[in-house]
Design a protein around this motif. Structure first.
Motif, PDB file in Angstrom:
ATOM      1  N   ARG A  22       0.933  -1.267  -0.208  1.00 19.23           N
ATOM      2  CA  ARG A  22      -0.381   0.176  -0.446  1.00 19.23           C
ATOM      3  C   ARG A  22       0.777   1.170  -0.198  1.00 19.23           C
ATOM      4  O   ARG A  22       0.496   1.851  -0.511  1.00 19.23           O
ATOM      5  N   PHE A  24       3.786   1.725  -1.185  1.00 18.53           N
ATOM      6  CA  PHE A  24       4.619   1.534  -2.734  1.00 18.53           C
ATOM      7  C   PHE A  24       3.865   2.688  -3.019  1.00 18.53           C
ATOM      8  O   PHE A  24       4.551   3.453  -3.630  1.00 18.53           O
ATOM      9  N   ASP A  25       2.851   3.299  -3.007  1.00 19.04           N
ATOM     10  CA  ASP A  25       2.271   4.368  -3.627  1.00 19.04           C
ATOM     11  C   ASP A  25       1.515   4.848  -3.127  1.00 19.04           C
ATOM     12  O   ASP A  25       0.024   4.583  -3.368  1.00 19.04           O
ATOM     13  N   ARG A  26       1.371   5.447  -2.174  1.00 19.96           N
ATOM     14  CA  ARG A  26       0.908   6.622  -1.273  1.00 19.96           C
ATOM     15  C   ARG A  26      -0.250   7.483  -1.661  1.00 19.96           C
ATOM     16  O   ARG A  26      -0.789   8.422  -1.645  1.00 19.96           O
ATOM     17  N   HIS A  27       0.311   7.752  -2.624  1.00 18.30           N
ATOM     18  CA  HIS A  27      -0.409   8.891  -3.629  1.00 18.30           C
ATOM     19  C   HIS A  27      -1.223   8.494  -4.551  1.00 18.30           C
ATOM     20  O   HIS A  27      -0.953   9.366  -6.068  1.00 18.30           O
ATOM     21  N   THR A  28      -1.350   7.956  -4.471  1.00 16.79           N
ATOM     22  CA  THR A  28      -2.021   7.020  -7.039  1.00 16.79           C
ATOM     23  C   THR A  28      -3.413   7.995  -6.769  1.00 16.79           C
ATOM     24  O   THR A  28      -3.598   7.947  -7.856  1.00 16.79           O
ATOM     25  N   ARG A  33      -3.063  12.588 -12.373  1.00 20.04           N
ATOM     26  CA  ARG A  33      -1.869  11.432 -11.427  1.00 20.04           C
ATOM     27  C   ARG A  33      -0.946  11.143 -12.883  1.00 20.04           C
ATOM     28  O   ARG A  33       0.380  11.164 -12.506  1.00 20.04           O
ATOM     29  N   TYR A  42       7.896  11.564  -4.159  1.00 21.42           N
ATOM     30  CA  TYR A  42       8.178   9.873  -3.423  1.00 21.42           C
ATOM     31  C   TYR A  42       9.634  10.215  -2.857  1.00 21.42           C
ATOM     32  O   TYR A  42       9.679   9.481  -2.240  1.00 21.42           O
ATOM     33  N   LEU A  77       9.759   4.043 -10.323  1.00 15.11           N
ATOM     34  CA  LEU A  77       8.323   3.938  -9.899  1.00 15.11           C
ATOM     35  C   LEU A  77       8.143   5.298 -10.632  1.00 15.11           C
ATOM     36  O   LEU A  77       7.355   5.412 -11.799  1.00 15.11           O
ATOM     37  N   THR A  78       8.775   6.113 -10.971  1.00 13.55           N
ATOM     38  CA  THR A  78       8.426   7.930 -11.395  1.00 13.55           C
ATOM     39  C   THR A  78       9.520   8.384 -12.189  1.00 13.55           C
ATOM     40  O   THR A  78      10.633   8.067 -10.741  1.00 13.55           O
ATOM     41  N   SER A  83      12.448   1.828  -5.878  1.00 13.53           N
ATOM     42  CA  SER A  83      12.634   1.457  -4.483  1.00 13.53           C
ATOM     43  C   SER A  83      14.379   1.014  -4.780  1.00 13.53           C
ATOM     44  O   SER A  83      15.469   0.611  -4.938  1.00 13.53           O
ATOM     45  N   TYR A 100      12.236   6.020  -1.435  1.00 14.58           N
ATOM     46  CA  TYR A 100      12.359   5.908  -2.528  1.00 14.58           C
ATOM     47  C   TYR A 100      13.269   7.323  -2.453  1.00 14.58           C
ATOM     48  O   TYR A 100      13.417   7.990  -2.416  1.00 14.58           O
TER      49      TYR A 100
END
Length: 201
Positions: A22, A24-28, A33, A42, A77-78, A83, A100
């Motif tokens: 969860r 790993f993408d707290r800002h989904t 987006r 991140y 990730l972006t 990670s 991150y």
């Protein structure tokens, strides 16, 4: 979006596998987006994981690189953020962490390693206000957290919100950064409510 300090702890305690995924993408749920670079959201986030989760992630794909007890994931990730997993000896105990890091900054991994060791070497367990807010954000289900939209003043739009329970008044949304000490305490798990405050984290 809410500006964040460079390196920050976003969860108190050792995350389970479900919690890890969860976070790993707290800002989904962030607005727009796919329209902007989210690297700054991140980069610098970190939390502790168990050895089994560390080993699980190591075996998923061949790492991008391995440097001693640290490895980076091959998939970004972006932007240039990916990670990085740390195995660190802190006060004589082997512990594991996920962070991150923006690999375009050659010092990012070492700065995070130093920050984690410094934070976790404190003799007294404590949490700063920012850490309390980040823990609340990390542990709140998606249905009960979000971002301020068009109904909010222009200056608040895009800022993080959480659902609060107002007794007879029912539930209502409030900006995460505007929570009072009492509201923060109510949103934290019981075992974290009475930890002393830290000046910095």
């Amino acid at each position: 979006m809410n500006p964040s300090p460079a390196i920050r702890k976003v969860f108190q305690g050792v995350a389970t596998r479900q919690q890890m995924f969860r976070m790993f993408d707290r800002h989904t749920q962030r607005p727009n987006r796919w329209e902007s670079d989210a690297s700054s959201l991140y980069a610098g986030e970190w939390f502790e994981i168990a050895a089994t989760e560390h080993d699980y992630m190591f075996e998923i794909l061949p790492p991008l690189w391995i440097r001693g007890s640290i490895f980076a994931m091959r998939e970004y990730l972006t932007g240039s953020v990916t990670s990085v997993f740390f195995t660190l000896r802190i006060d004589g105990v082997i512990r594991h962490f996920h962070g991150y890091c923006d690999l375009s900054d050659r010092s990012a991994v070492e700065l995070m390693r130093v920050a984690i060791v410094d934070r976790e070497s404190r003799p007294v367990r404590s949490m700063s206000r920012d850490e309390r807010l980040e823990h609340i954000w990390s542990s709140t289900a998606d249905d009960y957290r979000g971002y301020a939209g068009d109904r909010w003043p222009q200056s608040d739009r895009g800022c993080r919100t959480v659902v609060l329970y107002g007794g007879k008044e029912g539930t209502f949304l409030k900006l995460l950064d505007d929570l009072t000490d009492e509201e923060i305490s109510a949103k934290l798990p019981v075992h974290l409510r009475h930890l002393p405050s830290a000046i910095a984290a």
